[in-house]
Each structure stands twice: as C-alpha cells, then as structure tokens.
Design an enzyme around this catalytic site. Structure first.
Site, short mmCIF file in Angstrom:
data_model
loop_
_atom_site.label_atom_id
_atom_site.label_comp_id
_atom_site.label_asym_id
_atom_site.label_seq_id
_atom_site.Cartn_x
_atom_site.Cartn_y
_atom_site.Cartn_z
N ASP A 198 0.86 -1.18 0.00
CA ASP A 198 0.00 0.00 0.00
C ASP A 198 0.90 1.24 0.00
O ASP A 198 1.46 1.59 -1.03
CB ASP A 198 -0.91 -0.09 1.23
CG ASP A 198 -2.00 0.95 1.27
OD1 ASP A 198 -2.52 1.33 0.22
OD2 ASP A 198 -2.34 1.40 2.39
N ASP A 208 -7.86 -7.80 6.45
CA ASP A 208 -8.91 -7.55 7.45
C ASP A 208 -9.35 -6.10 7.48
O ASP A 208 -8.67 -5.19 7.01
CB ASP A 208 -8.37 -7.90 8.84
CG ASP A 208 -7.36 -6.86 9.34
OD1 ASP A 208 -6.35 -6.64 8.63
OD2 ASP A 208 -7.59 -6.25 10.40
#
Ligand code: IMP
Ligand code: MG
Length: 188
Positions: free
Chosen positions: A109, A165
């Site tokens: 990311d 998650d």
C-alpha cells in the site's frame, strides 16, 4: 432477542478478485518462484497475519525445497489508514544469513511496512532478498519498494478477504472484495 450477526460475505459491496482468479494467479507465481530458486532452497518469510492464506496456497504451488519463517509487525490500528509507525511484534525463529529470502506479503500500500521490514531483513545479510506481493495498490505509494513477484494491481480502494482484514474481521473470505460503506462508518 439479540440481533443476528451478519456473515462476513453479507458485508461485501463488490467482489474485486474472485477465488478462481486468485487460484490461477497463485499458481503462476509459484511456478515463477520455483523456476528462479530451484537449487537455492529459499526461505519464504511471511508477515502475519494477512499473508497467511496467500502463503499457504503459494507454497503448495511452489514445487521445490523451501522453508518458512514468520514476522509479525504492526502498522495499522483498526482503521483504514497507515499510522506510519511500524513495530516488530515477533521476529524470525532462525538466522537468514547467506540464504535466499523471499518475503511474502498480502498487499503493498504506502510501502512503509515493507520498506521497514526489508531493511530489517537486509541487515541480517541474506544472500538474496526478494519480494512477492499478492496485491499492489500503486496509487497510495509513499516509499518506493521493488516487487519481484506481483499478483494483481488494484485501484485505490480498501479491500478485505483472503487474509486482509478490517478491524480483524473478513480475513476468512475466499475472495478479495470491497466492504459496504456503512461497515466503515461503524453504522452496521
Ligand atoms: P503499508 O505500510 O501502507 O504498505 O501497509 C501495509 C499493510 O497495511 C498491509 O500488510 C495490510 O495489513 C494493511 N493494508 C493496506 N491496505 C489495505 C487494504 O486495502 N485492506 C486491508 N489491509 C490493508
Ligand atoms: Mg497485514
């Protein structure tokens, strides 16, 4: 009566990458890793917990001698944006000096977590240090990181499933998807 807890799949707005597509890609990645490391007996180092399903599937598609080790780091709280603070919660069990190391990660990311982890591992003098990520979100990159094996490039969306998650939930979904907005808002 208490309200029923919704199943994880009920909170998904959109499936981004389905289970079959993941399976095909993981097979390709395993073949590439095997071809590049056949006589090197690499150590696959995975970052807990998000990379767990990816590692489990990938190693079974990598038909060469290899071993596993694990790191656990914390970079996010329970929100959806990076804190920029990386801590090692669990370090390697065995030395990696002189070994071929491939880091297996769920998602790249901002790059903060992986650049920290790669520096940490480089300091232990492996013979080679490679990186395999299932998902790459290049739009969010803050720190540049080289990827040796990339599964999918994805748009700038917060995704869950296949290990990823939101507040520790949704890791058990067999696909990668996007949550309904009301879930992030904490309204659901
Ligand atoms: P980075 O340091 O910003 O590259 O973030 C890496 C870590 O943030 C990953 O290992 C994930 O745990 C988490 N992360 C980043 N993007 C997402 C996402 O879209 N969904 C779930 N977790 C994410
Ligand atoms: Mg993670």
């Amino acid at each position: 009566m208490p309200t029923a807890v919704r199943s994880p799949a009920e909170d998904i707005a959109e499936v981004l990458i389905d289970a079959d597509t993941i399976r095909t890609k993981v097979k390709e990645l395993g073949q590439s890793i095997a071809a590049d490391h056949r006589d090197r007996e690499p150590v696959l180092i995975s970052i807990l917990k998000g990379a767990l399903p990816f590692l489990a599937d990938l190693m079974r598609e990598t038909p060469i001698q290899l071993s596993l080790d694990f790191l656990e780091v914390s970079s996010y709280g329970s929100g959806t944006s990076s804190s920029g603070v990386v801590r090692i919660l669990k370090d390697l069990a065995r030395p990696i000096e002189g070994r071929d190391v491939i880091v297996i990660e769920d998602i790249l990311d901002t790059g903060r977590t992986l650049s920290y982890v790669l520096d940490h591992l480089r300091g232990q003098h492996p013979a080679a240090l490679g990186l395999c990520v299932l998902l790459d979100k290049p739009a969010r990159r803050v720190v540049p990181v080289d990827i040796d094996y990339r599964g999918f490039e994805i748009p700038d969306k917060f995704v869950v499933g296949y290990g990823l998650d939101f507040a520790e939930r949704y890791r058990n979904l067999p696909f990668v998807g996007v949550l309904k907005p009301e879930v992030y808002a904490g309204l659901a």
